[in-house]
Write a protein that holds these residues in place. Structure first.
Motif, PDB file in Angstrom:
ATOM      1  N   ASP A 103      -2.448  -4.692 -10.934  1.00  0.00           N
ATOM      2  CA  ASP A 103      -1.435  -5.204 -11.859  1.00  0.00           C
ATOM      3  C   ASP A 103      -0.241  -5.819 -11.129  1.00  0.00           C
ATOM      4  O   ASP A 103       0.804  -6.059 -11.735  1.00  0.00           O
ATOM      5  N   LEU A 104      -0.409  -6.054  -9.834  1.00  0.00           N
ATOM      6  CA  LEU A 104       0.710  -6.550  -9.030  1.00  0.00           C
ATOM      7  C   LEU A 104       1.030  -8.001  -9.361  1.00  0.00           C
ATOM      8  O   LEU A 104       0.147  -8.852  -9.431  1.00  0.00           O
ATOM      9  N   VAL A 105       2.304  -8.292  -9.548  1.00  0.00           N
ATOM     10  CA  VAL A 105       2.782  -9.656  -9.720  1.00  0.00           C
ATOM     11  C   VAL A 105       3.321 -10.148  -8.378  1.00  0.00           C
ATOM     12  O   VAL A 105       4.160  -9.486  -7.769  1.00  0.00           O
ATOM     13  N   ILE A 106       2.821 -11.281  -7.907  1.00  0.00           N
ATOM     14  CA  ILE A 106       3.371 -11.928  -6.709  1.00  0.00           C
ATOM     15  C   ILE A 106       3.874 -13.286  -7.167  1.00  0.00           C
ATOM     16  O   ILE A 106       3.086 -14.156  -7.545  1.00  0.00           O
ATOM     17  N   ALA A 107       5.177 -13.458  -7.173  1.00  0.00           N
ATOM     18  CA  ALA A 107       5.747 -14.657  -7.791  1.00  0.00           C
ATOM     19  C   ALA A 107       6.882 -15.221  -6.952  1.00  0.00           C
ATOM     20  O   ALA A 107       7.644 -14.468  -6.334  1.00  0.00           O
ATOM     21  N   PRO A 108       7.008 -16.550  -6.924  1.00  0.00           N
ATOM     22  CA  PRO A 108       8.173 -17.157  -6.278  1.00  0.00           C
ATOM     23  C   PRO A 108       9.449 -16.793  -7.024  1.00  0.00           C
ATOM     24  O   PRO A 108       9.406 -16.349  -8.183  1.00  0.00           O
ATOM     25  N   SER A 109      10.561 -16.996  -6.389  1.00  0.00           N
ATOM     26  CA  SER A 109      11.865 -16.708  -6.992  1.00  0.00           C
ATOM     27  C   SER A 109      12.004 -17.389  -8.345  1.00  0.00           C
ATOM     28  O   SER A 109      11.680 -18.563  -8.511  1.00  0.00           O
ATOM     29  N   GLY A 110      12.472 -16.614  -9.325  1.00  0.00           N
ATOM     30  CA  GLY A 110      12.718 -17.179 -10.649  1.00  0.00           C
ATOM     31  C   GLY A 110      14.113 -17.755 -10.788  1.00  0.00           C
ATOM     32  O   GLY A 110      14.374 -18.543 -11.692  1.00  0.00           O
ATOM     33  N   LEU A 111      15.014 -17.370  -9.888  1.00  0.00           N
ATOM     34  CA  LEU A 111      16.408 -17.822  -9.964  1.00  0.00           C
ATOM     35  C   LEU A 111      16.756 -18.833  -8.877  1.00  0.00           C
ATOM     36  O   LEU A 111      17.833 -19.440  -8.928  1.00  0.00           O
ATOM     37  N   GLY A 112      15.859 -18.993  -7.913  1.00  0.00           N
ATOM     38  CA  GLY A 112      16.098 -19.975  -6.861  1.00  0.00           C
ATOM     39  C   GLY A 112      17.365 -19.695  -6.077  1.00  0.00           C
ATOM     40  O   GLY A 112      17.655 -18.560  -5.696  1.00  0.00           O
ATOM     41  N   ALA A 113      18.155 -20.736  -5.866  1.00  0.00           N
ATOM     42  CA  ALA A 113      19.363 -20.614  -5.052  1.00  0.00           C
ATOM     43  C   ALA A 113      20.421 -19.720  -5.671  1.00  0.00           C
ATOM     44  O   ALA A 113      21.348 -19.282  -4.985  1.00  0.00           O
ATOM     45  N   ASP A 114      20.287 -19.417  -6.968  1.00  0.00           N
ATOM     46  CA  ASP A 114      21.297 -18.601  -7.650  1.00  0.00           C
ATOM     47  C   ASP A 114      21.000 -17.104  -7.617  1.00  0.00           C
ATOM     48  O   ASP A 114      21.787 -16.305  -8.133  1.00  0.00           O
ATOM     49  N   ALA A 115      19.850 -16.706  -7.050  1.00  0.00           N
ATOM     50  CA  ALA A 115      19.458 -15.295  -7.089  1.00  0.00           C
ATOM     51  C   ALA A 115      20.505 -14.393  -6.452  1.00  0.00           C
ATOM     52  O   ALA A 115      20.849 -13.336  -6.990  1.00  0.00           O
ATOM     53  N   ASN A 161       0.819  -1.220   0.000  1.00  0.00           N
ATOM     54  CA  ASN A 161       0.000   0.000   0.000  1.00  0.00           C
ATOM     55  C   ASN A 161       0.849   1.264   0.000  1.00  0.00           C
ATOM     56  O   ASN A 161       0.491   2.271  -0.621  1.00  0.00           O
ATOM     57  N   PHE A 162       1.976   1.221   0.690  1.00  0.00           N
ATOM     58  CA  PHE A 162       2.822   2.412   0.787  1.00  0.00           C
ATOM     59  C   PHE A 162       3.674   2.610  -0.458  1.00  0.00           C
ATOM     60  O   PHE A 162       3.795   3.718  -0.975  1.00  0.00           O
ATOM     61  N   PHE A 163       4.258   1.515  -0.964  1.00  0.00           N
ATOM     62  CA  PHE A 163       5.257   1.611  -2.033  1.00  0.00           C
ATOM     63  C   PHE A 163       4.661   1.419  -3.427  1.00  0.00           C
ATOM     64  O   PHE A 163       5.188   1.934  -4.414  1.00  0.00           O
ATOM     65  N   ASN A 164       3.560   0.681  -3.535  1.00  0.00           N
ATOM     66  CA  ASN A 164       2.929   0.389  -4.822  1.00  0.00           C
ATOM     67  C   ASN A 164       3.912  -0.216  -5.824  1.00  0.00           C
ATOM     68  O   ASN A 164       4.118   0.307  -6.923  1.00  0.00           O
ATOM     69  N   PRO A 165       4.530  -1.349  -5.480  1.00  0.00           N
ATOM     70  CA  PRO A 165       5.479  -1.969  -6.414  1.00  0.00           C
ATOM     71  C   PRO A 165       4.756  -2.660  -7.562  1.00  0.00           C
ATOM     72  O   PRO A 165       3.559  -2.960  -7.482  1.00  0.00           O
TER      73      PRO A 165
END
Length: 413
Positions: free
Chosen positions: A356-368, A318-322
Protein backbone atom coordinates in the motif's frame (compact mmCIF):
# COMPACT_ATOMS: atom_id res chain seq x y z
CA UNK A 1 -11.79 9.82 8.02
CA UNK A 2 -12.29 9.70 11.81
CA UNK A 3 -9.28 8.48 13.76
CA UNK A 4 -9.59 5.55 16.19
CA UNK A 5 -10.91 6.60 19.58
CA UNK A 6 -8.03 7.22 21.93
CA UNK A 7 -7.80 7.09 25.74
CA UNK A 8 -9.34 9.99 27.64
CA UNK A 9 -6.94 12.95 27.92
CA UNK A 10 -6.63 15.33 30.86
CA UNK A 11 -8.60 18.56 30.30
CA UNK A 12 -5.59 20.96 30.21
CA UNK A 13 -3.75 18.79 27.70
CA UNK A 14 -6.86 18.37 25.57
CA UNK A 15 -7.40 22.13 25.51
CA UNK A 16 -3.80 22.69 24.37
CA UNK A 17 -4.31 20.21 21.53
CA UNK A 18 -7.54 21.95 20.52
CA UNK A 19 -5.73 25.30 20.48
CA UNK A 20 -3.04 23.89 18.18
CA UNK A 21 -5.62 22.43 15.79
CA UNK A 22 -7.70 25.59 15.57
CA UNK A 23 -4.79 28.04 15.41
CA UNK A 24 -3.07 26.09 12.60
CA UNK A 25 -6.27 25.76 10.60
CA UNK A 26 -6.29 21.95 10.78
CA UNK A 27 -9.70 22.06 12.43
CA UNK A 28 -12.28 24.85 12.35
CA UNK A 29 -15.31 23.19 13.92
CA UNK A 30 -16.16 20.91 16.84
CA UNK A 31 -16.74 18.04 14.43
CA UNK A 32 -13.31 18.44 12.80
CA UNK A 33 -11.64 18.60 16.23
CA UNK A 34 -13.34 15.37 17.30
CA UNK A 35 -12.28 13.63 14.08
CA UNK A 36 -8.70 14.86 14.32
CA UNK A 37 -8.24 13.86 17.96
CA UNK A 38 -10.31 10.65 17.83
CA UNK A 39 -12.45 11.56 20.84
CA UNK A 40 -16.19 11.81 21.47
CA UNK A 41 -17.98 14.90 20.09
CA UNK A 42 -19.57 15.46 23.49
CA UNK A 43 -16.13 15.71 25.12
CA UNK A 44 -15.02 18.22 22.48
CA UNK A 45 -18.18 20.32 22.94
CA UNK A 46 -17.62 20.45 26.69
CA UNK A 47 -14.00 21.58 26.37
CA UNK A 48 -14.74 24.07 23.57
CA UNK A 49 -17.52 25.63 25.62
CA UNK A 50 -15.14 26.07 28.54
CA UNK A 51 -12.52 27.62 26.25
CA UNK A 52 -15.09 29.99 24.73
CA UNK A 53 -16.07 31.12 28.23
CA UNK A 54 -12.40 31.65 29.14
CA UNK A 55 -11.70 33.64 25.96
CA UNK A 56 -9.21 31.09 24.63
CA UNK A 57 -11.41 30.56 21.55
CA UNK A 58 -14.04 32.59 19.76
CA UNK A 59 -16.76 31.79 17.23
CA UNK A 60 -16.59 33.64 13.94
CA UNK A 61 -19.78 32.67 12.08
CA UNK A 62 -20.81 29.59 10.22
CA UNK A 63 -18.43 27.12 8.64
CA UNK A 64 -18.93 24.85 5.64
CA UNK A 65 -21.67 22.26 5.96
CA UNK A 66 -21.25 18.62 4.97
CA UNK A 67 -24.97 18.03 5.35
CA UNK A 68 -27.37 19.22 8.03
CA UNK A 69 -26.92 22.30 10.16
CA UNK A 70 -23.91 24.50 9.34
CA UNK A 71 -21.24 24.28 12.08
CA UNK A 72 -20.01 27.31 13.98
CA UNK A 73 -16.45 28.19 12.90
CA UNK A 74 -13.81 28.57 15.61
CA UNK A 75 -10.61 30.58 15.79
CA UNK A 76 -8.00 31.71 18.31
CA UNK A 77 -8.47 35.39 19.23
CA UNK A 78 -5.91 37.64 17.60
CA UNK A 79 -5.08 35.13 14.86
CA UNK A 80 -5.78 37.55 12.02
CA UNK A 81 -2.22 38.42 11.06
CA UNK A 82 0.30 36.69 8.82
CA UNK A 83 3.32 34.44 9.19
CA UNK A 84 6.62 35.23 7.47
CA UNK A 85 8.36 32.10 6.16
CA UNK A 86 11.79 31.70 4.55
CA UNK A 87 13.56 28.79 2.85
CA UNK A 88 17.27 29.49 2.49
CA UNK A 89 19.40 27.66 -0.06
CA UNK A 90 23.01 28.00 -1.10
CA UNK A 91 22.47 30.68 -3.74
CA UNK A 92 18.90 31.87 -3.23
CA UNK A 93 16.09 32.14 -0.72
CA UNK A 94 12.35 31.68 -1.21
CA UNK A 95 10.22 34.01 0.90
CA UNK A 96 6.53 33.75 1.62
CA UNK A 97 3.67 35.28 3.57
CA UNK A 98 1.28 32.71 5.02
CA UNK A 99 -2.26 33.16 6.20
CA UNK A 100 -3.33 31.18 9.26
CA UNK A 101 -4.12 27.63 8.17
CA UNK A 102 -1.17 27.36 5.80
CA UNK A 103 -2.43 29.20 2.70
CA UNK A 104 0.34 31.14 0.94
CA UNK A 105 -0.70 34.72 0.26
CA UNK A 106 2.39 35.58 -1.79
CA UNK A 107 5.93 34.36 -2.50
CA UNK A 108 9.12 35.64 -4.08
CA UNK A 109 12.74 34.59 -4.53
CA UNK A 110 15.92 36.54 -3.89
CA UNK A 111 19.48 35.75 -4.96
CA UNK A 112 22.07 35.45 -2.20
CA UNK A 113 25.24 33.63 -1.25
CA UNK A 114 24.97 31.65 1.95
CA UNK A 115 28.77 31.75 2.26
CA UNK A 116 28.50 35.48 3.01
CA UNK A 117 27.57 34.51 6.56
CA UNK A 118 24.46 34.79 8.72
CA UNK A 119 24.06 38.54 9.25
CA UNK A 120 24.23 39.63 5.58
CA UNK A 121 21.90 36.79 4.54
CA UNK A 122 19.39 37.35 7.36
CA UNK A 123 19.42 41.11 6.77
CA UNK A 124 18.52 40.47 3.14
CA UNK A 125 15.69 38.01 3.84
CA UNK A 126 14.11 40.09 6.63
CA UNK A 127 14.06 43.12 4.33
CA UNK A 128 12.35 40.96 1.72
CA UNK A 129 9.76 39.74 4.24
CA UNK A 130 8.91 43.29 5.30
CA UNK A 131 8.40 44.26 1.68
CA UNK A 132 6.22 41.21 0.98
CA UNK A 133 4.10 41.74 4.10
CA UNK A 134 3.65 45.43 3.36
CA UNK A 135 2.28 44.60 -0.09
CA UNK A 136 -0.65 42.56 1.29
CA UNK A 137 -4.07 44.26 1.14
CA UNK A 138 -4.28 44.91 4.89
CA UNK A 139 -0.65 45.80 5.50
CA UNK A 140 0.37 42.31 6.56
CA UNK A 141 0.94 42.41 10.32
CA UNK A 142 3.45 39.63 11.03
CA UNK A 143 2.75 37.37 14.02
CA UNK A 144 5.87 35.24 13.68
CA UNK A 145 8.67 34.15 11.37
CA UNK A 146 9.91 30.68 10.47
CA UNK A 147 13.09 29.84 8.56
CA UNK A 148 14.41 26.59 7.12
CA UNK A 149 18.16 26.23 6.66
CA UNK A 150 20.27 23.76 4.64
CA UNK A 151 22.23 22.20 7.47
CA UNK A 152 21.97 20.45 10.85
CA UNK A 153 19.81 22.61 13.12
CA UNK A 154 19.84 22.59 16.91
CA UNK A 155 16.16 23.44 17.31
CA UNK A 156 16.48 24.18 21.03
CA UNK A 157 19.27 26.72 20.44
CA UNK A 158 17.79 27.78 17.07
CA UNK A 159 21.23 27.60 15.50
CA UNK A 160 23.09 25.52 12.95
CA UNK A 161 25.42 22.84 14.28
CA UNK A 162 28.61 22.41 12.22
CA UNK A 163 27.08 22.78 8.74
CA UNK A 164 29.10 22.10 5.60
CA UNK A 165 29.96 24.93 3.21
CA UNK A 166 28.39 27.59 5.49
CA UNK A 167 31.24 29.60 7.09
CA UNK A 168 30.25 31.65 10.12
CA UNK A 169 26.86 29.97 10.62
CA UNK A 170 27.73 27.30 13.19
CA UNK A 171 26.38 28.30 16.61
CA UNK A 172 24.97 31.61 15.39
CA UNK A 173 21.66 32.30 17.18
CA UNK A 174 19.41 32.67 14.12
CA UNK A 175 16.21 32.64 16.17
CA UNK A 176 17.17 35.53 18.44
CA UNK A 177 18.53 37.54 15.51
CA UNK A 178 15.21 37.22 13.67
CA UNK A 179 13.20 38.07 16.78
CA UNK A 180 15.26 41.21 17.36
CA UNK A 181 14.97 42.24 13.71
CA UNK A 182 11.23 41.65 13.28
CA UNK A 183 9.99 41.81 16.90
CA UNK A 184 8.02 38.57 16.56
CA UNK A 185 8.60 34.96 17.73
CA UNK A 186 10.85 32.85 15.47
CA UNK A 187 11.23 29.16 14.64
CA UNK A 188 14.34 27.70 13.01
CA UNK A 189 14.25 24.32 11.25
CA UNK A 190 16.30 22.10 8.98
CA UNK A 191 15.12 22.24 5.37
CA UNK A 192 14.47 18.51 4.95
CA UNK A 193 12.32 18.44 8.09
CA UNK A 194 10.39 21.51 6.94
CA UNK A 195 9.74 19.88 3.58
CA UNK A 196 8.64 16.65 5.29
CA UNK A 197 6.03 18.46 7.38
CA UNK A 198 4.72 20.37 4.37
CA UNK A 199 4.46 17.28 2.17
CA UNK A 200 2.99 15.06 4.88
CA UNK A 201 -0.02 17.31 5.41
CA UNK A 202 -0.19 18.61 1.85
CA UNK A 203 -1.26 15.47 -0.01
CA UNK A 204 -4.91 14.60 -0.63
CA UNK A 205 -4.32 10.94 0.17
CA UNK A 206 -3.30 11.13 3.80
CA UNK A 207 -1.15 8.72 5.76
CA UNK A 208 -0.08 8.96 9.38
CA UNK A 209 3.48 7.80 8.70
CA UNK A 210 5.70 9.19 5.94
CA UNK A 211 9.27 9.74 4.81
CA UNK A 212 10.12 12.75 2.65
CA UNK A 213 13.41 12.86 0.78
CA UNK A 214 14.90 16.07 -0.57
CA UNK A 215 17.40 15.35 -3.34
CA UNK A 216 19.24 18.44 -4.48
CA UNK A 217 22.93 19.29 -4.29
CA UNK A 218 22.95 16.99 -1.24
CA UNK A 219 20.34 14.62 0.18
CA UNK A 220 18.19 15.02 3.28
CA UNK A 221 15.15 13.28 4.71
CA UNK A 222 12.44 13.96 7.26
CA UNK A 223 10.25 11.45 9.09
CA UNK A 224 6.72 11.82 10.46
CA UNK A 225 5.28 9.22 12.82
CA UNK A 226 1.61 9.47 13.83
CA UNK A 227 1.49 12.90 12.16
CA UNK A 228 4.39 14.21 14.26
CA UNK A 229 7.89 15.10 13.14
CA UNK A 230 10.32 12.54 14.52
CA UNK A 231 13.78 13.84 15.40
CA UNK A 232 15.45 10.88 17.10
CA UNK A 233 17.44 10.75 20.33
CA UNK A 234 20.01 13.30 19.17
CA UNK A 235 17.76 15.23 16.81
CA UNK A 236 19.44 13.89 13.65
CA UNK A 237 16.85 11.38 12.42
CA UNK A 238 16.66 11.23 8.64
CA UNK A 239 20.28 12.10 7.92
CA UNK A 240 20.65 9.47 5.19
CA UNK A 241 23.00 11.57 3.06
CA UNK A 242 26.02 10.34 5.04
CA UNK A 243 25.12 6.65 4.98
CA UNK A 244 28.07 4.72 3.55
CA UNK A 245 27.20 2.53 0.58
CA UNK A 246 29.40 0.17 -1.50
CA UNK A 247 28.97 2.23 -4.69
CA UNK A 248 30.58 5.19 -2.94
CA UNK A 249 33.89 3.38 -2.71
CA UNK A 250 36.66 5.64 -1.45
CA UNK A 251 35.16 8.91 -2.74
CA UNK A 252 35.67 11.74 -0.18
CA UNK A 253 32.48 13.29 1.23
CA UNK A 254 31.90 16.79 2.62
CA UNK A 255 31.41 15.26 6.08
CA UNK A 256 35.04 14.09 6.12
CA UNK A 257 34.15 10.42 5.64
CA UNK A 258 34.34 8.45 2.39
CA UNK A 259 31.82 6.58 0.30
CA UNK A 260 28.66 8.32 1.58
CA UNK A 261 25.39 8.21 -0.35
CA UNK A 262 25.89 11.90 -1.15
CA UNK A 263 29.00 11.06 -3.20
CA UNK A 264 27.02 9.01 -5.75
CA UNK A 265 23.35 10.05 -5.58
CA UNK A 266 23.28 13.83 -5.14
CA UNK A 267 23.33 16.79 -7.51
CA UNK A 268 26.89 17.55 -6.40
CA UNK A 269 27.89 13.98 -7.27
CA UNK A 270 26.38 14.29 -10.75
CA UNK A 271 28.20 17.58 -11.32
CA UNK A 272 31.48 15.90 -10.36
CA UNK A 273 30.87 12.83 -12.53
CA UNK A 274 29.90 14.87 -15.58
CA UNK A 275 32.84 17.24 -15.11
CA UNK A 276 35.18 14.24 -15.04
CA UNK A 277 33.82 13.28 -18.47
CA UNK A 278 34.48 16.73 -19.91
CA UNK A 279 31.03 18.32 -19.56
CA UNK A 280 30.82 22.01 -18.71
CA UNK A 281 28.58 21.86 -15.63
CA UNK A 282 28.84 24.27 -12.71
CA UNK A 283 25.88 23.18 -10.60
CA UNK A 284 22.78 21.03 -10.29
CA UNK A 285 20.82 23.35 -12.61
CA UNK A 286 23.20 22.44 -15.45
CA UNK A 287 22.58 18.75 -14.78
CA UNK A 288 18.82 19.30 -14.92
CA UNK A 289 19.14 21.07 -18.27
CA UNK A 290 21.16 18.22 -19.78
CA UNK A 291 18.74 15.53 -18.61
CA UNK A 292 15.70 17.47 -19.81
CA UNK A 293 17.41 17.68 -23.21
CA UNK A 294 17.77 13.88 -23.08
CA UNK A 295 21.59 14.03 -23.15
CA UNK A 296 22.50 10.30 -22.99
CA UNK A 297 25.40 10.35 -20.51
CA UNK A 298 23.70 12.77 -18.11
CA UNK A 299 20.49 10.73 -18.27
CA UNK A 300 22.30 7.47 -17.57
CA UNK A 301 24.22 8.94 -14.63
CA UNK A 302 21.01 10.44 -13.21
CA UNK A 303 19.20 7.11 -13.48
CA UNK A 304 22.12 5.41 -11.72
CA UNK A 305 22.00 8.03 -8.94
CA UNK A 306 18.30 7.28 -8.50
CA UNK A 307 19.04 3.58 -8.16
CA UNK A 308 21.62 4.28 -5.44
CA UNK A 309 19.14 6.43 -3.52
CA UNK A 310 16.39 3.85 -4.04
CA UNK A 311 18.62 1.12 -2.63
CA UNK A 312 19.24 3.18 0.50
CA UNK A 313 15.51 3.87 0.83
CA UNK A 314 14.75 0.13 0.68
CA UNK A 315 16.30 -0.21 4.11
CA UNK A 316 14.28 2.75 5.38
CA UNK A 317 11.03 1.31 4.00
CA UNK A 318 11.67 -2.18 5.36
CA UNK A 319 12.57 -0.85 8.80
CA UNK A 320 9.99 1.94 9.17
CA UNK A 321 7.09 0.68 7.01
CA UNK A 322 5.82 4.16 6.06
CA UNK A 323 2.56 4.77 4.25
CA UNK A 324 4.25 7.15 1.81
CA UNK A 325 7.63 8.20 0.48
CA UNK A 326 7.55 11.73 -0.93
CA UNK A 327 10.32 12.88 -3.25
CA UNK A 328 11.31 16.54 -3.34
CA UNK A 329 14.27 18.65 -4.37
CA UNK A 330 15.61 19.53 -7.80
CA UNK A 331 16.57 15.99 -8.85
CA UNK A 332 13.07 14.72 -8.08
CA UNK A 333 11.74 16.78 -10.98
CA UNK A 334 13.60 14.40 -13.33
CA UNK A 335 11.61 11.34 -14.42
CA UNK A 336 14.65 9.04 -14.90
CA UNK A 337 15.69 9.76 -11.31
CA UNK A 338 12.22 9.20 -9.82
CA UNK A 339 11.54 6.07 -11.91
CA UNK A 340 14.82 4.51 -10.79
CA UNK A 341 13.98 5.16 -7.12
CA UNK A 342 10.52 3.61 -7.50
CA UNK A 343 11.88 0.56 -9.31
CA UNK A 344 14.58 -0.03 -6.71
CA UNK A 345 12.17 0.25 -3.76
CA UNK A 346 9.54 -2.04 -5.27
CA UNK A 347 12.21 -4.56 -6.24
CA UNK A 348 14.21 -4.49 -3.02
CA UNK A 349 11.67 -3.91 -0.23
CA UNK A 350 9.44 -6.62 1.23
CA UNK A 351 6.03 -6.93 -0.49
CA UNK A 352 4.23 -6.30 2.80
CA UNK A 353 6.01 -2.95 3.00
CA UNK A 354 5.20 -1.87 -0.56
CA UNK A 355 1.67 -3.29 -0.91
CA UNK A 356 0.00 0.00 0.00
CA UNK A 357 3.05 2.25 -0.20
CA UNK A 358 2.68 5.56 -2.03
CA UNK A 359 5.83 6.83 -3.77
CA UNK A 360 5.07 10.27 -5.12
CA UNK A 361 6.89 13.42 -6.23
CA UNK A 362 6.45 16.55 -4.15
CA UNK A 363 2.90 17.86 -4.21
CA UNK A 364 3.91 21.36 -3.09
CA UNK A 365 7.08 21.77 -5.13
CA UNK A 366 9.17 24.79 -4.20
CA UNK A 367 6.64 25.83 -1.55
CA UNK A 368 6.90 22.65 0.56
CA UNK A 369 9.51 24.10 2.94
CA UNK A 370 7.54 27.35 3.37
CA UNK A 371 4.31 25.51 4.19
CA UNK A 372 6.12 23.08 6.50
CA UNK A 373 8.02 25.65 8.54
CA UNK A 374 4.82 27.72 8.67
CA UNK A 375 2.98 24.79 10.19
CA UNK A 376 5.66 24.35 12.83
CA UNK A 377 5.50 28.08 13.52
CA UNK A 378 1.71 27.88 13.95
CA UNK A 379 2.21 25.25 16.66
CA UNK A 380 4.82 27.38 18.43
CA UNK A 381 2.61 30.47 18.42
CA UNK A 382 -0.22 28.85 20.38
CA UNK A 383 0.19 30.18 23.95
CA UNK A 384 1.52 27.43 26.24
CA UNK A 385 0.54 24.84 23.63
CA UNK A 386 3.24 22.47 24.78
CA UNK A 387 3.82 23.54 28.39
CA UNK A 388 5.81 20.76 30.01
CA UNK A 389 4.08 19.15 32.95
CA UNK A 390 4.64 15.59 34.19
CA UNK A 391 1.32 14.45 32.69
CA UNK A 392 1.43 16.30 29.39
CA UNK A 393 5.00 16.99 28.34
CA UNK A 394 5.61 15.93 24.74
CA UNK A 395 8.45 13.57 23.93
CA UNK A 396 11.64 15.49 23.16
CA UNK A 397 11.90 13.42 19.98
CA UNK A 398 8.56 14.58 18.61
CA UNK A 399 7.56 17.62 16.62
CA UNK A 400 6.90 20.32 19.18
CA UNK A 401 9.08 23.24 18.14
CA UNK A 402 9.64 23.96 21.81
CA UNK A 403 10.71 20.42 22.61
CA UNK A 404 14.23 19.88 23.87
CA UNK A 405 15.54 17.97 20.88
CA UNK A 406 19.06 18.65 19.79
CA UNK A 407 20.04 18.68 16.13
CA UNK A 408 17.76 18.33 13.13
CA UNK A 409 19.15 16.30 10.26
CA UNK A 410 21.36 17.80 7.62
CA UNK A 411 19.57 18.64 4.42
CA UNK A 412 20.69 19.43 0.92
CA UNK A 413 22.51 22.57 -0.09
Amino acid sequence: MPQPTRPRAAAPRLEREILVLVSSGRARSRKEIAESLGIAPSTVSQRVQAMLAAGALEETGEGESSGGRRPRALRVPGSTGYLGVVDVGGTHARLGILRHGGELATTTEVALDIADGPEPVLTQVTAGLRELAGATPDGGRLLGVGISLPGPVDVAQRALDSPSRMPGWSGFDVGSWLEDALDVPAVVENDANAMAVGEHFGHARRTRHSVSVKAGSAIGAGILVDDRLYRGAGGAAGDITHTRIPAGGDTPCTCGNRGCLETVASGAALVRLLSEQGYDVAGTADVLALVRDAEPVATTLTRTAGRHLGAALCTVVNFFNPGAVYLGGALSTLEPFVSAIRSQIYEGAHPLMTRDLVIAPSGLGADANLVGVGRLLEDALVPHAFATTPSSAPSPTASSTTASSTTASEGPR
